[in-house]
Design a protein around this motif. Structure first.
Motif, PDB file in Angstrom:
ATOM      1  N   ALA A  93       0.850  -1.190   0.000  1.00 31.20           N
ATOM      2  CA  ALA A  93       0.000   0.000   0.000  1.00 31.20           C
ATOM      3  C   ALA A  93       0.885   1.240   0.000  1.00 31.20           C
ATOM      4  O   ALA A  93       1.774   1.385   0.854  1.00 31.20           O
ATOM      5  CB  ALA A  93      -0.918  -0.011   1.212  1.00 31.20           C
ATOM      6  N   ALA A  94       0.621   2.140  -0.926  1.00 30.48           N
ATOM      7  CA  ALA A  94       1.527   3.263  -1.139  1.00 30.48           C
ATOM      8  C   ALA A  94       1.684   4.141   0.100  1.00 30.48           C
ATOM      9  O   ALA A  94       2.808   4.481   0.496  1.00 30.48           O
ATOM     10  CB  ALA A  94       1.041   4.102  -2.320  1.00 30.48           C
ATOM     11  N   GLY A  95       0.572   4.515   0.738  1.00 33.70           N
ATOM     12  CA  GLY A  95       0.656   5.424   1.878  1.00 33.70           C
ATOM     13  C   GLY A  95       1.383   4.822   3.058  1.00 33.70           C
ATOM     14  O   GLY A  95       2.264   5.465   3.655  1.00 33.70           O
ATOM     15  N   LEU A  96       1.053   3.580   3.419  1.00 31.82           N
ATOM     16  CA  LEU A  96       1.701   2.937   4.560  1.00 31.82           C
ATOM     17  C   LEU A  96       3.171   2.664   4.267  1.00 31.82           C
ATOM     18  O   LEU A  96       4.035   2.873   5.123  1.00 31.82           O
ATOM     19  CB  LEU A  96       0.973   1.647   4.917  1.00 31.82           C
ATOM     20  N   SER A  97       3.457   2.200   3.051  1.00 29.88           N
ATOM     21  CA  SER A  97       4.854   1.942   2.690  1.00 29.88           C
ATOM     22  C   SER A  97       5.676   3.226   2.758  1.00 29.88           C
ATOM     23  O   SER A  97       6.813   3.218   3.243  1.00 29.88           O
ATOM     24  CB  SER A  97       4.930   1.346   1.285  1.00 29.88           C
ATOM     25  N   ALA A  98       5.109   4.335   2.318  1.00 29.78           N
ATOM     26  CA  ALA A  98       5.834   5.608   2.360  1.00 29.78           C
ATOM     27  C   ALA A  98       6.112   6.043   3.790  1.00 29.78           C
ATOM     28  O   ALA A  98       7.200   6.547   4.104  1.00 29.78           O
ATOM     29  CB  ALA A  98       5.035   6.680   1.621  1.00 29.78           C
ATOM     30  N   ALA A  99       5.134   5.843   4.689  1.00 27.91           N
ATOM     31  CA  ALA A  99       5.335   6.231   6.090  1.00 27.91           C
ATOM     32  C   ALA A  99       6.408   5.369   6.739  1.00 27.91           C
ATOM     33  O   ALA A  99       7.283   5.879   7.457  1.00 27.91           O
ATOM     34  CB  ALA A  99       4.017   6.105   6.856  1.00 27.91           C
ATOM     35  N   LEU A 100       6.372   4.071   6.496  1.00 27.63           N
ATOM     36  CA  LEU A 100       7.385   3.174   7.051  1.00 27.63           C
ATOM     37  C   LEU A 100       8.757   3.492   6.470  1.00 27.63           C
ATOM     38  O   LEU A 100       9.770   3.483   7.173  1.00 27.63           O
ATOM     39  CB  LEU A 100       7.010   1.719   6.770  1.00 27.63           C
ATOM     40  N   SER A 101       8.794   3.788   5.165  1.00 24.29           N
ATOM     41  CA  SER A 101      10.054   4.129   4.505  1.00 24.29           C
ATOM     42  C   SER A 101      10.649   5.400   5.094  1.00 24.29           C
ATOM     43  O   SER A 101      11.851   5.470   5.364  1.00 24.29           O
ATOM     44  CB  SER A 101       9.815   4.294   3.002  1.00 24.29           C
ATOM     45  N   SER A 102       9.814   6.406   5.319  1.00 26.31           N
ATOM     46  CA  SER A 102      10.312   7.664   5.883  1.00 26.31           C
ATOM     47  C   SER A 102      10.898   7.443   7.273  1.00 26.31           C
ATOM     48  O   SER A 102      11.941   8.017   7.613  1.00 26.31           O
ATOM     49  CB  SER A 102       9.172   8.690   5.951  1.00 26.31           C
ATOM     50  N   LEU A 103      10.258   6.606   8.070  1.00 29.86           N
ATOM     51  CA  LEU A 103      10.761   6.330   9.412  1.00 29.86           C
ATOM     52  C   LEU A 103      12.089   5.580   9.349  1.00 29.86           C
ATOM     53  O   LEU A 103      13.033   5.902  10.086  1.00 29.86           O
ATOM     54  CB  LEU A 103       9.725   5.519  10.193  1.00 29.86           C
ATOM     55  N   ALA A 104      12.179   4.590   8.464  1.00 30.16           N
ATOM     56  CA  ALA A 104      13.427   3.833   8.331  1.00 30.16           C
ATOM     57  C   ALA A 104      14.568   4.736   7.885  1.00 30.16           C
ATOM     58  O   ALA A 104      15.696   4.656   8.397  1.00 30.16           O
ATOM     59  CB  ALA A 104      13.236   2.685   7.339  1.00 30.16           C
ATOM     60  N   ARG A 105      14.287   5.623   6.917  1.00 31.84           N
ATOM     61  CA  ARG A 105      15.350   6.500   6.415  1.00 31.84           C
ATOM     62  C   ARG A 105      15.743   7.562   7.433  1.00 31.84           C
ATOM     63  O   ARG A 105      16.902   7.982   7.497  1.00 31.84           O
ATOM     64  CB  ARG A 105      14.913   7.120   5.088  1.00 31.84           C
ATOM     65  N   LEU A 106      14.791   7.987   8.255  1.00 35.77           N
ATOM     66  CA  LEU A 106      15.151   8.900   9.347  1.00 35.77           C
ATOM     67  C   LEU A 106      16.070   8.204  10.346  1.00 35.77           C
ATOM     68  O   LEU A 106      17.055   8.788  10.811  1.00 35.77           O
ATOM     69  CB  LEU A 106      13.901   9.421  10.048  1.00 35.77           C
ATOM     70  N   ASP A 107      15.766   6.952  10.695  1.00 37.92           N
ATOM     71  CA  ASP A 107      16.629   6.204  11.613  1.00 37.92           C
ATOM     72  C   ASP A 107      18.049   6.102  11.058  1.00 37.92           C
ATOM     73  O   ASP A 107      19.035   6.243  11.796  1.00 37.92           O
ATOM     74  CB  ASP A 107      16.066   4.804  11.841  1.00 37.92           C
ATOM     75  N   ALA A 108      18.152   5.838   9.759  1.00 38.92           N
ATOM     76  CA  ALA A 108      19.470   5.709   9.141  1.00 38.92           C
ATOM     77  C   ALA A 108      20.211   7.039   9.143  1.00 38.92           C
ATOM     78  O   ALA A 108      21.420   7.097   9.405  1.00 38.92           O
ATOM     79  CB  ALA A 108      19.328   5.177   7.714  1.00 38.92           C
ATOM     80  N   ALA A 109      19.488   8.126   8.868  1.00 41.26           N
ATOM     81  CA  ALA A 109      20.120   9.448   8.871  1.00 41.26           C
ATOM     82  C   ALA A 109      20.565   9.844  10.265  1.00 41.26           C
ATOM     83  O   ALA A 109      21.630  10.445  10.452  1.00 41.26           O
ATOM     84  CB  ALA A 109      19.148  10.490   8.312  1.00 41.26           C
ATOM     85  N   ARG A 110      19.780   9.488  11.263  1.00 39.43           N
ATOM     86  CA  ARG A 110      20.124   9.815  12.652  1.00 39.43           C
ATOM     87  C   ARG A 110      21.436   9.146  13.063  1.00 39.43           C
ATOM     88  O   ARG A 110      22.237   9.737  13.789  1.00 39.43           O
ATOM     89  CB  ARG A 110      18.993   9.350  13.582  1.00 39.43           C
TER      90      ARG A 110
END
Length: 369
Positions: A93-110
């Motif tokens: 699902a596009a919306g849920l996948s995007a939200a999970l992706s944003s969280l994962a990429r924030l963790d990596a950036a942190r």
């Protein structure tokens, strides 16, 4: 969205859904619930992989939300190796996948940001993204961290004057000690101990002592780091091409000097390609030269992605042109390391133009604390 194809792995009892592989920026991992691991592309955000324990209730509930109401039954049939079970492509699902992706990429950036990982802005933004993804326990945990540090907990402000992007670019143009390479692996050197720089060459600063053959290695302590514990970290000079018992050429413990960690190495001659490693266990096996190249390629890509965001809180005196120059150099170094590692596909992918992907805005890097 890009489809993923499920398969069952009897050795682990897990179902793996594989999508298009990650590009030159690598993966950002996320464990949203017990029994599920996700990996997203760091650059374009697509779902690369989902590893699912089909017996874990929270994981199967999220599978249903992410891939549809029939997905859980399909994965259970695969896990049971039921007669007639056939892998079929699934689209997240596009919306849920995007939200999970944003969280994962924030963790990596942190994990690789010069801004301290305990800044309340990291936690506040993670709480919002977790709420968007429906991850209630993660939302509450991050909101609690943000509230605690804002009320006077152990939050350490970022020193805005410490980063100069133009100087970083100039430093990258300088010649290096021939045959000597290094990379600070964030998986081995946690951000609560080491403060990353803007690129691999400022994560660790390496130079030869004037008038001698001694190589001096410097790292920066994270604000609030346990200074006593920091001394247990070791610096090794290794030659991955040698037989295993002779790969470590020199070794030293870090010594705390103000906000820095210092170590001195005396390299022997006779090696064409040596690498400086930072490890917490001097007995840790030496990585291959290819593994080092891959790790550094990923770190260059991370630096390039940060440069594309041009976060003003990290270097408020730097211009968009400074950041753009850093991004160009970092992507080129990324390409060269992928090429040296033998991954010509990822090396070529560096050159493909792409649009910035919506997601987290990284408030901690914008606000600089």
């Amino acid at each position: 969205m890009r489809d993923l194809t499920p398969s069952y792995v009897p050795e682990t009892g897990e179902v793996i859904l594989d999508g298009p592989p990650a590009g030159p920026a690598g993966e950002a991992g996320l464990v949203p619930v017990a029994g599920m691991e996700l990996a997203f592309d760091r650059a374009d955000g697509h779902l690369v992989r989902a590893i699912v324990d089909a017996t874990a209730v929270p994981a199967m509930e999220l599978v249903t939300k992410l891939f549809g109401r029939h997905a859980a039954g399909t994965l259970r049939d695969l896990a049971r190796q039921a007669d007639g079970a056939r892998p079929q492509a699934m689209s997240p699902a596009a919306g849920l996948s995007a939200a999970l992706s944003s969280l994962a990429r924030l963790d990596a950036a942190r994990a690789t940001s010069p801004v301290p990982a305990n800044s309340p802005w990291w936690a506040a933004e993670a709480a919002v993204l977790a709420e968007q993804a429906g991850l209630r326990s993660r939302t509450l945990a991050e909101a609690g961290r943000a509230s605690y540090t804002q009320r006077g907990g152990r939050s350490h402000k970022f020193r805005q004057s410490g980063m100069d992007v133009a100087a970083e670019v100039a430093n990258l143009q300088k010649s290096r000690l021939p045959g000597l390479h290094w990379v600070l692996d964030p998986g081995l050197a946690p951000p609560e101990v080491f403060r990353p720089g803007l690129t691999p060459y400022s994560d660790l600063r390496v130079h030869r002592d004037a008038g001698s053959d001694v190589v001096i290695v410097q790292a920066t302590l994270a604000p609030g780091a346990d200074r006593q514990a920091a001394g247990r970290w070791h610096v090794r000079l290794v030659d991955p091409s040698r037989p295993s018992q002779w790969r470590v050429l020199a070794e030293a413990e870090f010594k705390v000097a103000g906000s820095r960690l210092l170590a001195e190495l005396l390299p022997p001659g006779g090696s064409e390609e040596t690498w400086i490693e930072v490890v917490d266990d001097p007995e840790r096996p030496v990585r291959s030269a290819k593994a080092h190249r891959i790790q550094r390629a990923l770190r260059w890509a991370d630096a390039a992605l940060r440069a594309e965001r041009a976060p003003e809180g990290i270097a408020p005196r730097s211009t968009p042109a400074d950041w753009a120059a850093l991004g160009r150099v970092a992507w080129e170094r990324c390409r060269l390391d992928w090429e040296a590692a033998g991954d010509y596909g990822r090396a070529a992918a560096v050159l493909v133009s792409r649009m910035p992907v919506p997601g987290a805005v990284y408030l901690a890097e914008i606000l600089g604390e």
